[in-house]
Every structure is written in C-alpha cells, then in structure tokens.
Design a protein around this motif. Structure first.
Motif, PDB file in Angstrom:
ATOM      1  N   ASN A 408      31.598  31.303   5.251  1.00 48.49           N
ATOM      2  CA  ASN A 408      32.102  31.364   6.614  1.00 48.49           C
ATOM      3  C   ASN A 408      32.467  32.781   7.049  1.00 48.49           C
ATOM      4  N   ARG A 439      39.310  33.738  23.234  1.00 48.00           N
ATOM      5  CA  ARG A 439      39.373  33.201  21.881  1.00 48.00           C
ATOM      6  C   ARG A 439      40.203  34.107  20.972  1.00 48.00           C
ATOM      7  N   ASP A 465      39.253  30.628  10.732  1.00 49.12           N
ATOM      8  CA  ASP A 465      38.924  29.782  11.882  1.00 49.12           C
ATOM      9  C   ASP A 465      38.226  30.586  12.987  1.00 49.12           C
ATOM     10  N   ASP A 468      34.774  31.071  11.995  1.00 46.98           N
ATOM     11  CA  ASP A 468      34.074  29.809  12.152  1.00 46.98           C
ATOM     12  C   ASP A 468      33.534  29.711  13.584  1.00 46.98           C
ATOM     13  N   PHE A 469      34.376  30.082  14.509  1.00 47.07           N
ATOM     14  CA  PHE A 469      33.930  30.142  15.905  1.00 47.07           C
ATOM     15  C   PHE A 469      32.805  31.164  16.051  1.00 47.07           C
ATOM     16  N   ASN A 471      30.509  32.128  13.931  1.00 47.14           N
ATOM     17  CA  ASN A 471      29.233  31.591  13.465  1.00 47.14           C
ATOM     18  C   ASN A 471      28.614  30.661  14.490  1.00 47.14           C
ATOM     19  N   GLU A 472      29.457  29.863  15.087  1.00 44.60           N
ATOM     20  CA  GLU A 472      28.965  28.923  16.099  1.00 44.60           C
ATOM     21  C   GLU A 472      28.465  29.707  17.320  1.00 44.60           C
ATOM     22  N   TYR A 473      29.211  30.736  17.669  1.00 44.23           N
ATOM     23  CA  TYR A 473      28.892  31.543  18.851  1.00 44.23           C
ATOM     24  C   TYR A 473      27.565  32.283  18.698  1.00 44.23           C
ATOM     25  N   GLN A 475      25.154  31.563  16.690  1.00 46.91           N
ATOM     26  CA  GLN A 475      24.078  30.588  16.592  1.00 46.91           C
ATOM     27  C   GLN A 475      23.695  30.074  17.986  1.00 46.91           C
ATOM     28  N   ARG A 476      24.702  29.839  18.780  1.00 45.03           N
ATOM     29  CA  ARG A 476      24.491  29.295  20.125  1.00 45.03           C
ATOM     30  C   ARG A 476      23.708  30.279  20.997  1.00 45.03           C
ATOM     31  N   GLU A 478      21.815  32.960  19.825  1.00 46.53           N
ATOM     32  CA  GLU A 478      20.592  33.430  19.170  1.00 46.53           C
ATOM     33  C   GLU A 478      20.186  34.851  19.570  1.00 46.53           C
ATOM     34  N   CYS A 497      30.420  39.717  18.867  1.00 45.64           N
ATOM     35  CA  CYS A 497      30.519  39.423  17.436  1.00 45.64           C
ATOM     36  C   CYS A 497      31.217  40.548  16.675  1.00 45.64           C
TER      37      CYS A 497
END
Length: 702
Positions: A408, A439, A465, A468-469, A471-473, A475-476, A478, A497
RNA sequence: AGCGGGAUGGGAUAGCCAGGAGAUUCCGGCGGGCUCAUAACCCGCAGACCGGUGGUUCAAAUCCACCUCCCGCUACCA
C-alpha cells in the motif's frame, strides 16, 4: 474547569513506565515505549513543546536477590541492564530526550526531597508491622519470597497469597511453616518499625483527580474501587540496604520502597533534560505553575497554569500511577498527571507472553533477523486500540508488512515518485486538485484530533489510509494513458500524487520516523522531516528530485516459517525443562486448550478432506530439530509431507504406520521440502492418529 | 468473592463515551480490470440476526438490567 485541548501553550512531558533492570526487553515491553515515542513525536508535530523521558528502575528485592545469586553487587547487576536498555531503545527508534536511572544522583536527591516534604506536611506515620526474615542469613523477606502451608486449605502457598490452593489472601505471619523461596532456610516473623504515607489524607483529592484524569478508560475506572473505599496507609520503607535511604532516620538498612523512587524518576529525568535544554522549564511542568503548592485540595486553575504530564504504562501498574503516584505528587506540592494511557498486554501467537516458558519474541531477536524497527513500530502501534491486548505473530507481522506497508504505502509512494521523476524530473508544474487538497486537509485534521484524544492507533494509521486513497486515485485517473492523450491532465494527476506522498511522509513520521526521513530525502526536501509544521503537507514539493527507491521490502514466507519453527522449538524446550524440574505434575497436568465456542456447519466440515494413509518412508531433515520428511501412501497417490515428529518418535519405526492425512491442506515449503498435506497428531507429544480396523488406503475420513 | 475490561462475517480488527439509512478496515474466498508500480494496484461479489435474555427509545453493536464465557486488578515482586 476543563483542560485546554492539546496542544497547549504549556510544556508537556511524556513518560513511559520504567523498565525493571532485571531482564532483557521483549515485544511486550516495547509496545509501551513505541506508543510513548510515537505519541511524543506526534505532540511535537502539532507544535507542543514536549520532553520524552524515562529511566531504568534499579532498586527493589528482585535485583538484590538476583545480584546476590550471581555474586555481584546490586548496582553492578542493575547497571548492566540499564546500559543494555539505553542502547536498545534507539535501535527501535525510541529516542528519549533523557534516559536516566533511579539510582543516580538527581533521582536520589529528588526522592529524598519528596519524602522530606511529606514529613514536613505531616503525611507520614510510623507503625510496627510483622516482617518475614530469613533466620539464617539475617535478611528480610518480602512475603512474596516466603512459602509454606496455607492455614486454611493446607495447600502449598506463598506468603502473601494461597496461590495454588484456595486463592485466599494471607496476612503477614499467617502462613504455617514459612521458609525462604530463595535459600530454603526457615523464615520467621519479626516486629519492625516502618514508615507509612497516609494515603487517606488524599482521599478526597484523589476522587477529584480521577474525575479530571484523561487517557484510557481503564486507568480511570480501575482505581475507583480503592479510592471510594478505605485507603490504607502505604508502607514506603523496606528493611534492606539496596535502595535510597530514608531521610531523617539513622537506622541502617532502611531504604525507600522502590515504588517511591521509581515514579519520581519521571521528574528527575525531566530535570536532567532541562539541564541541557535551556528553553525547557521542568518546574513549569511538574510543579503548580512552577511553584510548590502544598495542601490536600486542588485548585482547578492550576490545571491550566501547569504543564501537561502524560504517563504511558502497562495496565498492570494502573493503581500505582492513579492512586499512589498522584498522592505522592500532591503530598509534595507538585502538579498532577493530565493523562494516563494504560496499554493492554502483548500475546504471542494467541497465547500469553511468558518469559519463564520462553514464549516471547525478544527485542534483540527481532533486530537480529534484520527487520527494520519501523515495521515493528507500525505493527504494534496499529494492531489494536492501545488499551486492548494485541497479539504478535510472525505470520501476522509478515501479512501486515507485506499488505499495508509494502503493497500500500510503499508501493504508492514509489510509483508516484517514479512516474513523476521519469516524466517531469520531479514535481510537475500544476496545481493540486480540490479533491486531493481536501483529502490531505482531512488527514491533517484527523491527526490533530487523534493527538487530542490520545488515539495512538489512529496516529499510526493515517498515512497508510492516505496512501490507500492515493492508489485508488492514481488508478482512477490512469496517468500512464493521459501522458499521451491529455498531458495537462496527466501533470495535474501526478502533481496530486507527489503531494499525497509528501503528506504521507509528514504524517507517518511519528510511527515510522526513519522511513519518513527516507521518503523526505527522496522528495529532495530541505531539512528534516520532523521540523516543519503539519500544514507543510500542502506546501509545494521540490520541482526536481532524483530516482526514488522502494521504501519497504517484502517479508518472505520462508523467513517466517523459520521464525515460527524457532519459536515453537524454544517453547517446547522450555516446557521440557519445566517437566524435568517439576517431577510431580508432569503427565496428567497437560494444559488443555479451551473448547472452541464457534460451531461449524456440515458443509464446512465437508471441505476438510482427510484420508487414511500409510507412511512408506521417513527421513529426518538435516538442520531441523524436529522435522521429518515422510512419504505417505493415500491410495490414489503418494504424498510428500513434512512433519514435526523427529524428537518425539523413532524415525526408523515410522514406515508402516497408518496415519490420517489432511489431504487438502495448503502446500507449504519447510527447509526446502514441499509439504503436501498434514499428518494429524494430538498435542505437544504428537501422538499420531491411526485407524483400528483395515480401512483401505485413501478412504475418506468422516 | 469484589472491582475493572472484553466477546463484532472463516481469521484479525474498528465503531460504543456524544444511539439513527447498506456496520469499518486488513487477511482469506470468488469474479473482473489495469499494466505506471515491489505478481504490486483498482473494481465488484459472497459471507456477521454485532456472546445470550430482557428493557428504555420512533430508532440499540452503541444506553440500562440480568446471564454465560475469557482476561486483568485486589495495596509489604516490580
């Protein structure tokens, strides 16, 4: 009047329960010190002036007894452990601003000042009590070191309690046929005069104190029974020569009880720190607005005029810190603790940690395995809420390091910085998006709240945490596609990032200071990661930085297998020693596991594929103390299985034995051999399960 | 015995003090996706009548009472 929210304008001191200079440190000890270090770093992070102090607890009977056993002076004996601790703590990035010991000059003087103050304020009474003595060597014995026969049930008992029989508390002198635990000599009870601190003087004060006390709930609740009942006078002297002399009494061999000088070390250690740190006023913390204020009541204004005292302790010493200690402080006209954080215990593989049974993971051992200290800090600080018990297991350790740190936060920071460096040589020239800005602000708020609420677990968790956000960000959005399609958008996403990475570095610093510093350096930030204020999380990172490196390394499962095996063998060895020593209670006194509460359905049972098998070959595995490589014929095929049977069975006799094999057990590799199944056996003796008739090989067991 | 703490999907853990829509997160299971990244990462699905019984409330994992089972403390070991 209520306390100001942390941080305040007053200086703070964070202390940890003193390690007793009588043995090496293990993961159980470390939990408290990691929590203290983390919390004091977090306090500084939010701008609170903070001293983090501790010291070794040098006095007391066990040190004297163990030193005598080794034929050395108690001071020499204790100093050895003191030095060991002093070196060990920094290895776990536990960095006290001052680490003293209770036998040093500062503490000796201060302790005697406290006692003199109690004498002046008329809180001391003298009484004659019964004390056990070793009649042959003329040494006093604490009741804990006396054994004999319980007058109520006739069982063997300890001097203070019938620990094996009726559990009754025994008053000094009650036990029959007393002897010394350490020498075996007969013990006798003598009448001695001792000094007592009249705790009842502080009864009302202590009730108010508990109402004001912050920290974990257990620290507030557990002492209530005492404080609302009758407070007995506390005997503060002992008949021995190892300790701090009771001031104003000519009697030789009369020293203060260790629980008197031990907590005073908190003050002494702070004082020693202040002697080096010119801007730190220890009296502003420990006294009432810098001055002694005598009496037995409390003025609420003092609370806000004085410094913030935060004690972090194990939950086994709550009474000492929430009853005796505040009374001692008040009796000397000192400030009171603002909060007491009492941590739960650390278990090993689901069972209680036990040094006598060698069921422990030692601090030194962890380091010797080459694991980074920050990994342990993260694991132990976030494994559960501070006041709850937490279990340490190598399996879980590997799981959490690999999942949460490597996969993570480590992965996110690495991929973000690498992408930024390759495409932009550093931070791209773009603005942080509103979403990411918010955030990060939320994470900073959460940090500040966690400090005010003493939420150590959350403080350790926030950065992970946030990643974790991240990684999601990433990925979303790209960005790897955007670089060609929409360069402007790509720059903005990567800017986000990098910003998240910077925020992670700042927020993870209290729990993983060294890793945070490494990340900070990768960002090519100036100065140290613990210097800037928290809102620096939103400041622009450097436009240029070099190629990043991976922050965390994966823990390999082979490593964990070996560690588990080591621990198992050690525990087995220790219990084998136990059995040899205690000849009476060996066989029939097997400790049985409690029955499982949870029921399983037939369907779940159906998932378990057990087969009748026969061992066709068996050979010991080199270097392994217990492991044997087996070939087991289960009709349909022959399986290779590694089993821990070497010490318990004659390996040559194993072939031909019919066994039950758990056929759909996960495959595992042990000492380089694949184990494809598990042979069922009962208990530590590995009593093999077999069949009594002649069921065909491969028959399923139901 | 008294007091304190705990019991939450297969495992672990949060939420409880300040009661409210689908109960958090991690591991594991199943099915997808992505390929910048350390076989990492992202999305979706299955799975918990929140230890039991009662009560308060429009509403209870959360508050109250009782019960069961675990753990700790009970002052001259630290």
């Amino acid at each position: 009047m209520s306390h100001d929210k942390l941080p305040t304008d007053q200086p703070a001191v964070v202390t940890c329960g003193l390690p007793y200079a009588n043995g090496s440190l293990h993961v159980g000890h470390l939990r408290t010190y990691v929590a203290g270090d983390l919390y004091s770093r977090a306090l500084r992070r939010v701008g609170q002036q903070t001293a983090f102090v501790c010291g070794s607890d040098m006095h007391g009977t066990p040190v004297a007894v163990n030193a005598a056993r080794e034929g050395v002076e108690p001071r020499e004996f204790a100093l050895e452990f003191h030095e060991q601790y002093r070196e060990r703590f920094p290895q776990f990035n536990i960095e006290f601003d001052n680490y003293g010991h209770t036998d040093d000059e500062t503490n000796t003087e201060l302790t005697q000042e406290f006692v003199e103050s109690w004498i002046d304020q008329d809180h001391i009474v003298e009484k004659e009590i019964q004390v056990a003595w070793d009649a042959e060597i003329e040494e006093p014995l604490p009741d804990r070191y006396v054994e004999g026969t319980c007058p109520y049930c006739g069982e063997k008992a300890r001097g203070d309690e019938c620990d094996e029989g009726c559990q009754r508390h025994l008053e000094p002198g009650e036990i029959e046929n007393p002897t010394s635990v350490t020498t075996g000599n007969p013990a006798e009870y003598r009448t001695r005069e001792h000094k007592f601190l009249r705790l009842s003087d502080f009864q009302e004060y202590l009730q108010g104190f508990l109402d004001r006390l912050e920290g974990t709930e257990n620290a507030r609740n557990q002492p209530r029974e005492w404080i609302e009942g009758t407070l007995e006078d506390l005997c503060i002297t002992r008949d021995m020569d190892w300790g701090i002399d009771y001031p104003g009494d000519d009697r030789e061999d009369l020293v203060l009880y260790v629980w008197v000088d031990a907590p005073i070390e908190y003050v002494a250690s702070t004082k020693q720190y202040a002697e080096r740190a010119a801007d730190y006023d220890w009296e502003q913390v420990w006294k009432v607005d810098g001055e002694e204020a005598h009496g037995t009541s409390w003025d609420d204004e003092w609370t806000d005029d004085s410094g913030e005292i935060v004690h972090i302790i194990g939950r086994d010493i709550i009474q000492h810190h929430c009853v005796f200690w505040p009374a001692m402080l008040r009796g000397a006209g000192y400030n009171e603790p603002r909060s007491v954080l009492a941590t739960g215990f650390v278990g090993i593989d689901g069972k209680a940690l036990s040094t006598s049974r060698n069921r422990a993971v030692w601090a030194e051992e962890y380091l010797d395995e080459g694991f980074h200290p920050d990994l342990f800090r993260y694991y132990i600080a976030t494994g559960s809420g501070l006041e709850n018990d937490v279990d340490f297991s190598w399996d879980r350790f590997a799981e959490r390091v690999n999942g949460e740190l490597v996969g993570n936060i480590g992965n996110f920071c690495y991929r973000a910085l690498l992408f930024a460096q390759r495409n932009y040589d550093g931070t791209p020239d773009a603005d942080v998006s509103d979403e990411v800005h918010e955030r990060i602000e939320d994470a900073v708020d959460r940090f500040e709240t966690a400090v005010a609420e003493y939420d150590v677990r959350d403080l350790g968790q926030i950065a992970v945490d946030l990643a974790d956000f991240g990684n999601e960000y990433i990925q979303r959005h790209e960005p790897w596609n955007l670089v060609d399609d929409d360069p402007e958008q790509a720059a903005q996403v990567i800017r986000d990032c990098v910003q998240l990475t910077k925020a992670c570095a700042l927020l993870m610093q209290p729990v993983m200071p060294e890793k945070a510093a490494a990340l900070w350096a990768q960002l090519d930030e100036d100065g140290a990661v613990d210097e800037p204020e928290l809102d620096a999380a939103l400041a622009t990172p450097p436009a240029d930085f070099g190629e990043p490196a991976e922050l965390f390394t994966k823990v390999e499962s082979e490593t964990i297998e070996v560690l588990n095996e080591k621990l198992r063998e050690r525990v087995a060895e220790a219990s084998a020693d136990d059995e040899e020593e205690s000849d009476e209670e060996s066989d029939d006194a097997v400790e049985l596991d409690a029955l499982e509460d949870g029921r399983i359905g037939f369907e779940q049972f159906q998932d378990i594929d057990m087969r009748v098998g026969e061992i066709t070959a068996a050979e010991p595995i080199e270097d392994a103390d217990e492991l044997v490589r087996l070939e087991v014929d289960i009709g349909l095929e022959t399986r290779q299985v590694v089993a821990g049977l070497k010490q318990l069975h004659d390996v040559d006799e194993l072939p031909g034995t019919r066994v039950i094999l758990l056929a759909n057990m996960e495959k595992a590799e042990l000492f380089g051999y694949e184990s494809n199944g598990m042979v069922l056996a009962a208990g530590d003796e590995a009593d093999l399960l077999t069949t009594h008739e002649d069921a065909a090989l491969g028959t399923r067991v139901r």
